[in-house]
Design an enzyme around this catalytic site. Structure first.
Site, PDB file in Angstrom:
ATOM      1  CG  ASP A   1      -9.632   2.324  -0.156  1.00 39.20           C
ATOM      2  OD1 ASP A   1      -9.141   1.179  -0.371  1.00 39.20           O
ATOM      3  OD2 ASP A   1      -8.945   3.343   0.506  1.00 39.20           O
TER       4      ASP A   1
ATOM      5  CG  ASP B   1      -2.353   0.636   1.162  1.00 34.83           C
ATOM      6  OD1 ASP B   1      -2.470   1.430   0.222  1.00 34.83           O
ATOM      7  OD2 ASP B   1      -3.130   0.565   1.706  1.00 34.83           O
TER       8      ASP B   1
HETATM    9  C1  GLA Z   1      -5.756   1.603   2.066  1.00 32.71           C
HETATM   10  C2  GLA Z   1      -6.178   0.672   1.411  1.00 32.71           C
HETATM   11  C3  GLA Z   1      -7.121  -0.028   2.144  1.00 32.71           C
HETATM   12  C4  GLA Z   1      -6.546  -0.701   3.404  1.00 32.71           C
HETATM   13  C5  GLA Z   1      -6.123   0.725   4.215  1.00 32.71           C
HETATM   14  C6  GLA Z   1      -5.472   0.149   5.401  1.00 32.71           C
HETATM   15  O1  GLA Z   1      -6.600   2.620   2.425  1.00 32.71           O
HETATM   16  O2  GLA Z   1      -6.787   0.837  -0.059  1.00 32.71           O
HETATM   17  O3  GLA Z   1      -7.691  -1.365   1.498  1.00 32.71           O
HETATM   18  O4  GLA Z   1      -5.558  -1.435   3.135  1.00 32.71           O
HETATM   19  O5  GLA Z   1      -5.353   1.400   3.439  1.00 32.71           O
HETATM   20  O6  GLA Z   1      -4.935   1.281   6.327  1.00 32.71           O
END
Ligand code: GLA
Length: 729
Positions: free
Chosen positions: A548, A478
């Protein structure tokens, strides 16, 4: 495919199966001109460079050199020498001058395609070889040289361009702008199609006329970004999926970019794409070179659909390297939306046990397992397991998950550092910051200064230690904030403008080390959802978390925009709980499954807590995934209808390469009262093959299904969906 040089007329012709790209050398001064790009032609229409028209070629009429430079269709325009349109390259030389103009020196045509040092790039494969043209050019005053590289692949209509700049002088030259591709064409009233977005609304299709002056999209956020996307297309007005001329430009890069169209006083348009010149300044010492990333150009005279399929094939076959490229990915369940930071070994094992019963194949533990992380305020950089949450550590948890019969995957955000972390307390100068200014926090975190080799080394060791500590088979990498406050404690002032690009190169280096050291690891890239969904990242991992926003209806637009360029096999898509955590919408579980099927497929919910009737559908959905995944992963994508355009329903399909099988997904976003069944004209089938759907005994020619169409009976309620699976009989 072929690349030809016409020595007599001094021109180059690059032919793919259906397109031609022609470059001409004009005048004794050897200006490199752009002649033509479009549908395949036999001839070389060099008159398109208009060098015979007044204002005359400068060597014959030096008085008019200025107007010549400002109108000439230039293949790779310089700066500050009479062409007032924006240049593709800008410099500051030893005398402080910014002028640069590149003229022709020679060429090479080779089989194959060279790798681009340090950068992701397309490559030839066993069944589809490449050919490459390199045009050598130089600025005769500064000694700056350029290699303009063009590659094509057997069976593909894509043309891949990049540029290498070499300092052959004995003095330093600073590069302040290096575009990877530039294209001068007659404007012909083209419109500009781009992918605009935001967090949870990535890659929405946006189309607008190209007016006079400059129209651009770009990122200065250190990543390709949620907001604008490193893709643009010049499209004919009224373009559709099947009709109209389209020029697509896709940038194989994951950092700051600029994509621009400039319409001139003479109705020409100059398109360019490359690293964003904002905050960019690169010192090129004598003998050094700078390799710009590549741009993939696709021309289609059969609308957007053909362009998308060309990109999909190219990226599947010539960019994605992962062994998972041609494999079913394990159906995963991710605990982010299930638990957020509030989990422990027992909770995860309970999810794993329940998941196993329904055919789910892997548990992914998301954010919150390391350091003292209870929320998003701390611990990034402290990649040691939190034994309070996970007693016995990672090894114990992973072994237990494996005993249940599931694989295990993990989340990391390796490029980051929390101010509240042991790492920051030990190395405050490892964060990207400007000395003397309070660092700008975002999600309460800073970004590691990966321009420093010792920081890269430390980051690599952290990743390696985590992945070696247990049987971890998947990594979600990420990046949850963008970069600002461009400052490094490790770079001196001449080189500060190199930070953003050096950061991206270091991310590539880390991911390269990752896939070499852990060749069987399934890597899913991610950035606060889909802020780094770009071709650069696909070179390292076969899939990227799309957004997300897991709401099935929001996903229709996000996935439509994403699939305009990227294969479905690369789009991270999950079934999540309702009311949806981003928009609060409640959609049927069945629809969520159908929509996620267009991507990698998986779950993002607490399977121990959802409604019994929803849980009961999961075995059916996992079976559906196994039944259709090969087709979805490897077939041709056809967009049949768009909810974005019609306001009521969405429909898209995937057709196998041999056209023997097809799967269409229909989503009724809004129910309509007092309305008959809906007519849908399918696309992509073989008109002469006969097909039967799973639900019927009747057989129809593909031609009938495409020309006369099929009827979708009225579905009761909003957000309902239906799959139509056709097989050749
Ligand atoms: C990002 C990702 C999510 C999750 C969060 C965790 O927003 O896109 O899927 O992994 O971080 O903090």
């Amino acid at each position: 495919m072929n690349i030809n040089i016409n020595e007599k007329d001094r021109s180059f012709k690059i032919d793919t199966d259906n397109t031609s790209y022609i470059i001409g050398i004009a005048d004794e001064e050897a200006f490199i001109g752009h002649v033509y790009y479009g549908s395949k032609v036999e001839d070389e229409p060099l008159y398109l460079m208009r060098t015979g028209e007044p204002p005359f070629v400068p060597s014959r009429n030096n008085r008019d050199r200025g107007s010549f430079m400002d109108t000439f269709p230039c293949e790779y325009p310089g700066n500050g020498l009479g062409d007032y349109r924006e240049g593709a390259i800008e410099i500051v030389d030893d005398g402080g001058y910014s002028a640069v103009g590149l003229t022709y020196d020679g060429y090479e045509i080779n089989d194959g395609k060279p790798r681009l040092t340090g950068l992701p790039a397309t490559f030839e494969n066993e069944s589809s070889k490449a050919k490459t043209l390199i045009i050598y050019a130089s600025d005769k005053v500064t000694g700056l040289k350029a290699e303009l590289m063009y590659s094509i692949f057997e069976g593909s209509d894509a043309i891949v361009r990049s540029v290498k700049i070499v300092n052959s002088s004995d003095k330093d030259i600073f590069l302040t702008k290096v575009m990877s591709a530039s294209l001068d064409m007659d404007s012909e009233d083209f419109e500009l199609l781009t992918l605009h977005g935001s967090w949870a609304r990535e890659r929405q299709i946006d189309q607008r006329p190209i007016g006079y002056g400059k129209t651009s999209v770009g990122s200065v956020k250190g990543e390709s970004s949620h907001q604008e996307h490193p893709f643009m297309a010049l499209v004919e007005k009224g373009v559709s999926q099947e009709i109209g001329r389209v020029y697509g430009f896709s940038f194989v890069y994951s950092g700051n970019f600029l994509a621009q169209a400039e319409k001139s006083q003479f109705d020409s348009v100059r398109v360019m794409m490359g690293i964003n010149p904002g905050n960019f300044k690169w010192q090129l010492r004598p003998g050094e070179s700078f390799q710009a990333p590549e741009v993939v150009m696709v021309y289609s005279d059969e609308g957007l659909g053909k362009m998308s399929r060309t990109y999909h094939d190219l990226y599947r076959e010539h960019l994605i390297r992962s062994p998972y490229k041609d494999r079913e990915r394990p159906i995963l369940i991710n605990n982010w939306e299930a638990t957020y930071f509030d989990f422990n070994t027992d909770k995860l094992l309970a999810i794993a046990r329940e998941a196993k019963k329904s055919g789910i194949e892997m548990l992914v533990m998301d954010d919150g397992w390391f350091g003292g992380r209870k929320d998003d305020n701390s611990s990034l950089g402290d990649w040691n397991v939190n034994e309070e949450k996970l007693p016995g550590g990672l090894k114990y948890l992973v072994d237990e998950v494996n005993k249940i019969g599931l694989k295990f995957g993990i989340w990391m955000e390796p490029e980051m550092i929390s101010p509240d972390s042991d790492l920051y307390r030990a190395h405050p100068d490892w964060a990207i910051q400007i000395p003397g200014r309070e660092g700008t926090r975002s999600r309460n975190q800073f970004v590691l200064d990966l321009s420093r080799p010792e920081v890269v080394e430390h980051t690599w060791n952290s990743i390696k230690n985590v992945l070696s500590s247990a049987n971890i088979e998947y990594l979600k990498w990420d990046m949850n904030r963008q970069i600002t406050d461009i400052g490094s404690f490790g770079l001196n002032k001449e080189n500060m403008g190199e930070l953003s690009h050096r950061f991206v190169l270091a991310v590539y280096e880390l991911q390269e080390r990752l896939i070499k050291e852990f060749p069987n690891l399934l890597l899913e890239n991610c950035s606060g959802g889909g802020a780094r969904f770009d071709p650069g990242m696909l070179y390292f991992g076969p899939q990227i978390w799309c957004s997300d926003d897991t709401d099935a209806i929001e996903r229709l637009g996000i996935q439509e925009g994403t699939a305009l360029v990227y294969p479905l096999s690369s789009m991270g898509a999950h079934v999540s709980d309702c009311p949806n955590h981003t928009v609060g919408r409640v959609t049927p579980f069945e629809t969520r499954g159908h929509v996620a099927l267009a991507g990698t497929f998986g779950y993002e919910l607490d399977i121990t807590k959802i409604l019994e009737e929803d849980r009961a559908m999961i075995p059916e959905q996992t079976a559906m995934y196994h039944k259709y995944n090969k087709l979805v992963r490897s077939g041709d994508y056809y967009r049949v209808a768009s909810y974005r355009e019609n306001g009521y329903y969405d429909c898209y399909g995937v057709v196998s390469k041999d056209k023997s099988e097809a799967l269409y997904t229909f989503v009724q976003v809004k129910g309509r009262p007092n309305y008959h069944s809906r007519l849908i004209r399918l696309s992509g089938l073989d008109p002469d093959k006969k097909y039967r759907s799973d639900e019927s005994t009747e057989v129809f020619y593909g031609r009938t299904l495409m020309k006369a169409g099929i009827l979708i009976p009225g579905l009761w309620g909003d957000y309902r969906s239906k799959l139509i699976h056709l097989c050749e009989v």
